[in-house]
Design an enzyme around this catalytic site. Structure first.
Site, PDB file in Angstrom:
ATOM      1  N   GLU A   1       7.530   2.983   3.980  1.00 17.44           N
ATOM      2  CA  GLU A   1       7.879   4.036   4.916  1.00 17.44           C
ATOM      3  C   GLU A   1       9.296   4.550   4.734  1.00 17.44           C
ATOM      4  OE1 GLU A   1       8.743   0.108   7.190  1.00 17.44           O
ATOM      5  OE2 GLU A   1       7.377   0.831   5.649  1.00 17.44           O
TER       6      GLU A   1
ATOM      7  N   GLY B   1       0.832  -1.197   0.000  1.00 18.42           N
ATOM      8  CA  GLY B   1       0.000   0.000   0.000  1.00 18.42           C
ATOM      9  C   GLY B   1       0.865   1.245   0.000  1.00 18.42           C
ATOM     10  N   ALA B   2       1.944   1.183   0.785  1.00 17.66           N
ATOM     11  CA  ALA B   2       2.917   2.272   0.849  1.00 17.66           C
ATOM     12  C   ALA B   2       4.174   1.715   1.494  1.00 17.66           C
ATOM     13  CB  ALA B   2       2.367   3.449   1.664  1.00 17.66           C
TER      14      ALA B   2
ATOM     15  N   GLU C   1       5.243  -2.583  12.404  1.00 14.34           N
ATOM     16  CA  GLU C   1       3.953  -2.551  11.729  1.00 14.34           C
ATOM     17  C   GLU C   1       2.759  -2.486  12.683  1.00 14.34           C
ATOM     18  OE1 GLU C   1       3.969  -1.780   8.835  1.00 14.34           O
ATOM     19  OE2 GLU C   1       5.983  -2.320   8.200  1.00 14.34           O
TER      20      GLU C   1
ATOM     21  N   HIS D   1       6.070   5.564  11.156  1.00 19.20           N
ATOM     22  CA  HIS D   1       7.293   4.791  10.919  1.00 19.20           C
ATOM     23  C   HIS D   1       8.556   5.660  10.941  1.00 19.20           C
ATOM     24  CE1 HIS D   1       6.060   0.728  10.170  1.00 19.20           C
ATOM     25  NE2 HIS D   1       5.259   1.024   9.166  1.00 19.20           N
TER      26      HIS D   1
ATOM     27  N   HIS E   1      -0.059   6.177   9.198  1.00 20.63           N
ATOM     28  CA  HIS E   1       0.708   4.948   9.445  1.00 20.63           C
ATOM     29  C   HIS E   1       2.165   5.122   9.012  1.00 20.63           C
ATOM     30  CE1 HIS E   1       1.020   0.337   8.998  1.00 20.63           C
ATOM     31  NE2 HIS E   1       2.128   0.792   8.422  1.00 20.63           N
ATOM     32  N   GLU E   2       2.363   5.559   7.765  1.00 19.93           N
ATOM     33  CA  GLU E   2       3.734   5.682   7.258  1.00 19.93           C
ATOM     34  C   GLU E   2       4.512   6.766   7.998  1.00 19.93           C
ATOM     35  OE1 GLU E   2       4.657   3.306   5.471  1.00 19.93           O
ATOM     36  OE2 GLU E   2       2.649   2.585   4.984  1.00 19.93           O
TER      37      GLU E   2
END
Length: 810
Positions: free
Chosen positions: A256, A253-254, A310, A291, A287-288
């Site tokens: 980091e 999805g992505a 994660e 990180h 979310h990213e």
């Protein structure tokens, strides 16, 4: 290239310390790229190896001495006669890829422009530059890139110069090799400065209008999340810029990657997004960004602690999207999408502790399988329960102590628990043993004694959660916060009332309602005031149906009764999507598929004025009213009066060809939409044409060549269309026979792409059973690629769930 083993990693970590990487990449040739790397490192041993995958024309000098050609083999360059301080220089020509594992190349069909991006990750950085490719050998990286003069190049560090196509970047702080990134091409950019740092959003030039239209929302999310994190964490943001790039061909999805996060460009919406799509994008951005501290600043030593990255980022993604970025209903989305993924993963044979033993992760390919919904979804849920049990203030105090103590270094579970332990007087080690070091989920049951609900726990973990009590007319009477462990908990205040345990979705467990509460839900579900409670209950109903405790027919009656009046966009979306994907398309005999689709279509017809985006999508994919669909396509608008966006038009075209419409309409739509997304939609539609010739052509494109990752996904999605079982049943045996070879050739991430393309659609029982036997034989051979074997084992377990439910409902 052999997968790096835990033993090899530990040996190198003990023997080596990397001082710096100087990397130069020449991306000007479309055929291959040149990578030149100078590595400075110290050594306590006379010999080791460095990784460099799939390289040609390798030239290497170690401390001024040219290494022989035979020193390079199987993706590793053998190093001998090492000194205490060493300088290694490696130059090689390397291939571009189209599978998302390495230096991915993409030519945009909309304008012919080329984009090149390095997507690294586990065992992947060595496809881009020579490196000691393991997380605990961190080092600063200094990068220069030669690129086309009209390109923009983005990387971990801020650009310092870009004259005549030669780009230079600041040296990074010490980072792990898997976090390296470079993105090159004629990007369209929206830039700004925030808190003195350069910020930017970037996308392919052909997506400029989409980026400009959505940039205000994207920039606001970024600023709000960044402000939250820089206030919550005592460690300052550790890098010198924050770029975010929508890239083509990303497998995740992505990613980091510090200072320059990459997102799959499907997150840049072409049409009107649903509420859950907008929330999901905000969550991924949050979310990213989490990180940058938890994963990039402090990184796990080996992959058994991938959960430290994660699980934390996944929890923070939902929490920060809700509390800082304005997406206040994020936990509703989590309850209906993320939490079910965790519960299903925990029921598979492949389940594992959130905090796995290092020795279980024998090599990187094995560890790659643990980037799963135990690590993400269950880990997220368990951290949410930890915050409920511990309190947010002690939790953040422990997190900050952990980040400060290990900044720019590596850490493990013991280090994290040490930091939490110092921030609270609660027994976090016992909590961790119960929650992080064990597998499976507990079940919370309700029994009655003289009308008093009594909560029982089947399992071994302590739980803290809210319980709601409801009167017979559907009104909330009261809420209690409950701690449930070994002893049952009576709720005398709720005598005679229906009760919903875990009403706030605080803990990770299945809930079994008693008869009183179940009947209440059947009567009042759509009118319960709290949308989070409705989301939790819909999740439970889906799982009850999958487990065979309620029939598909009874579930669809609840869909038809309650979803047309559902007011909350995300509750409706989560429930209708789960009904279609996890109940109708998987659990039904295909002979009953049309009947179930009629229920879904009727439900969506009634709900479209309230939820136009999602209800129209599901209606499009389930209706048999071709006159309605042709009317939408010809008028370029639905009967709601809104113009169809391009994604909606493609969905209509697909459904029409599925129903036997003229495939020539695909070419007409491709002429209208010459974008990359349009090309993929065309592949998907052609693979969904219900003829033997179309299926054979799609299969050949998937398995006879070297398809790009996105092409394979689009083709397989169209190929395995629900309701076309008679056309494709014979291909199930071919899938078992041919997929392993494709996965072996294309590598780690493409193996996961192949695994994700598993045909979870309604099959006749005899076909599903034969398919199961073929899968079992293939898995028992021990010859499948590691990543694909893990995927197929999980799908085999899910197929067993379907077969069991079908047997109980037949």
């Amino acid at each position: 290239m052999p997968s790096l083993t835990l033993t090899e990693s530990r040996t190198r970590a003990a023997d080596l310390a990397v001082t710096a990487y100087d990397v130069h990449l020449d991306l000007t040739s479309p055929e291959a790229f040149t990578s030149s790397t100078t590595v400075h490192f110290t050594s306590r041993t006379a010999q080791t190896f460095i990784e460099l995958a799939d390289a040609e024309s390798v030239q290497a000098t170690l401390n001024g001495v040219t290494l022989p050609a035979q020193a390079y083999a199987d993706g590793r360059l053998a190093l001998s006669d090492l000194q205490e301080r060493n300088e290694l220089v490696v130059t090689a020509r390397l291939p571009y890829v189209t599978n998302g594992d390495g230096m991915h190349t993409f030519t945009d069909p909309a304008d012919g422009e080329r984009y090149v991006s390095a997507y690294c990750g586990m065992d992947i950085a060595s496809t881009v530059f020579a490196c000691f490719d393991q997380p605990d050998l961190k080092a600063p990286i200094t990068l220069t890139v030669d690129a086309e003069e009209h390109w923009t190049v983005l990387a971990n560090g801020a650009a310092t110069s870009s004259e005549a196509g030669r780009w230079s970047f600041t040296s990074t702080p010490p980072i792990s090799t898997y976090l390296f990134v470079v993105c090159a091409g004629p990007w369209h950019s929206v830039t700004s400065t925030h808190r003195g740092l350069p910020f930017g959003w970037h996308a392919r030039r052909s997506l400029a209008d989409d980026l400009d239209r959505q940039a205000p929302e994207l920039e606001a999310i970024t600023r709000d999340c960044f402000d939250h994190y820089t206030q919550a964490f005592t460690e300052p943001y550790p890098f010198d810029s924050y770029e975010q790039v929508f890239v083509p061909g990303q497998n995740w999805g992505a990613l980091e990657t510090p200072g320059c996060v990459t997102f799959r460009d499907e997150f840049l919406f072409r049409g009107e997004p649903s509420a859950m799509q907008r929330q999901a994008r905000a969550m991924v951005i949050a979310h990213e960004m989490a990180h940058m501290w938890f994963g990039d600043l402090v990184t796990m030593k080996w992959w058994e602690d991938s959960w430290l990255n994660e699980s934390f980022a996944d929890y923070m993604g939902y929490q920060v999207a809700a509390t800082a970025a304005g997406y206040v209903d994020s936990w509703i989305a989590c309850a209906q999408t993320r939490k079910p993924q965790g519960l299903r993963a925990d029921a598979l044979r492949s389940t594992h502790p959130i905090a796995e033993d290092a020795e279980a992760m024998v090599d990187v390919d094995t560890a790659f399988g643990n980037f799963d919904m135990i690590t993400y979804a269950k880990g997220n849920a368990v951290l949410r329960q930890l915050v409920a049990w511990l309190g947010e203030e002690p939790f953040l105090a422990g997190v900050n102590a952990y980040l400060g103590r290990h900044r720019f270094g590596n850490a493990d579970l013991a280090d994290f628990l040490d930091a939490l332990d110092a921030a609270t007087d609660r027994d976090v080690r016992a909590w961790a043993e119960s929650w992080l070091r064990s597998t499976g989920f507990d079940t919370i049951r309700i029994e009655r004694r003289d009308g008093v609900p009594i909560l029982h726990r089947d399992g071994s973990r302590p739980h803290r959660f809210t319980v709601n009590g409801y009167a017979a007319d559907g009104q909330l009477v009261g809420t209690e916060l409950v701690d449930l462990a070994g002893e049952p908990v009576a709720l005398p205040a709720f005598r005679g009332l229906a009760v919903v345990p875990n009403a706030g979705d605080e803990t990770f467990a299945q809930v079994q309602l008693d008869v009183v509460s179940k009947e209440f839900v059947e009567q009042h579900l759509g009118r319960i005031a709290d949308p989070l409670v409705r989301a939790v209950l819909w999740r439970g109903l889906v799982e009850m149906t999958r487990s065979g405790r309620t029939s598909v027919e009874d579930f669809l009656k609840l869909v038809a009764r309650h979803l047309p009046i559902e007011e909350h966009a995300m509750v409706f979306e989560g429930a209708i999507n789960a009904a279609q994907v996890f109940v109708v398309n998987e659990l039904l005999d295909p002979a009953r598929l049309d009947e179930a689709h009629e229920v879904l279509a009727a439900t969506c017809t009634l709900a479209r004025h309230r939820h136009p985006v999602v209800a129209t999508r599901v209606l499009t994919s389930t209706t048999t009213d071709t006159e309605l669909l042709h009317g939408w396509l010809e008028d370029d608008a639905t009967d709601l009066g809104a113009a169809l966006d391009q994604e909606q038009r493609w969905a209509v075209v697909r459904r029409l060809v599925e129903l036997g419409g003229d495939p020539a309409m695909i070419a007409t739509e491709e002429e209208r939409d010459q974008s990359a997304a349009g090309r993929l939609a065309g592949l998907r539609c052609r693979a969904a044409v219900p003829t033997a010739e179309a299926k054979q052509e799609a299969w050949s494109q998937m398995f006879d060549g070297e398809p790009a990752n996105r092409d394979f996904t689009a083709l397989s999605d169209g190929f395995w269309t629900p309701g076309q079982h008679d056309l494709v049943a014979d291909y199930l045996a071919r899938l078992v026979a041919e997929a392993p070879g494709l996965a072996e050739r294309r590598g780690q991430a493409f193996s996961k792409v192949v695994g994700h393309a598993f045909p979870h659609i309604a099959w006749p029982l005899e076909v599903a059973r034969a398919f199961r036997e073929d899968l079992t034989r293939a898995l028992g051979s021990g010859e499948l690629p590691t990543v694909l074997a893990r995927e197929w084992n999980d799908h085999l377990d899910e197929l067993d769930v379907t077969l069991a439910a079908r047997s109980r409902n037949s």
